[in-house]
Design a protein around this motif. Structure first.
Motif: not given
Length: 131
Positions: A25-30, A75-87, A106-116
């Protein structure tokens, strides 16, 4: 009887999200990884992933990772930005020492971010650990 069933605790095995360059995708992704920091091979390893918020949910995905040697990350899978607000849940199941292990991470909503992000075992990279 239920009291005779031993349910071993999963330790030294983690699920983590790592931000990295995606060549497709030529981008930074989780990306989500399984990290085996245990001294045993995880045999017949399966991971089921799913996500949801108050009124939406993702597809349930199943990943057969086979054997994961000690000191390795897979590596398991891509975690798209669209679902970072999901549990986002990752249900891990594997065998070791002729016993069945399972744990839900569990990744809580919005817990996957570079600051953490923190230093991850085995990988020598920083990422966010699921709880």
């Amino acid at each position: 009887m239920r009291k005779d069933i031993e349910i071993p605790e999963v330790t030294q095995v983690y699920i983590a999200a790592v931000r990295e360059w995606d060549k497709e995708f030529l981008a930074q992704n989780w990306f989500v990884y399984l990290i085996n920091n245990w001294d045993k091979t995880l045999q017949t390893t399966l991971v089921m992933s799913r996500g949801n918020d108050s009124d939406r949910k993702t597809s349930t995905l199943r990943h057969g990772l086979n054997d994961v040697p000690p000191g390795k990350a897979v590596k398991i899978e891509l975690l798209p930005d669209e679902v970072l607000g999901f549990t986002n849940e990752y249900l891990l199941t594997f065998f070791a020492d002729d016993k069945l292990y399972d744990k839900t991470f569990v990744f809580q909503p919005y817990s996957v971010k570079e600051e953490l992000a923190q230093e991850l075992p085995v990988m020598e990279e920083s990422g966010v650990m699921a709880k």
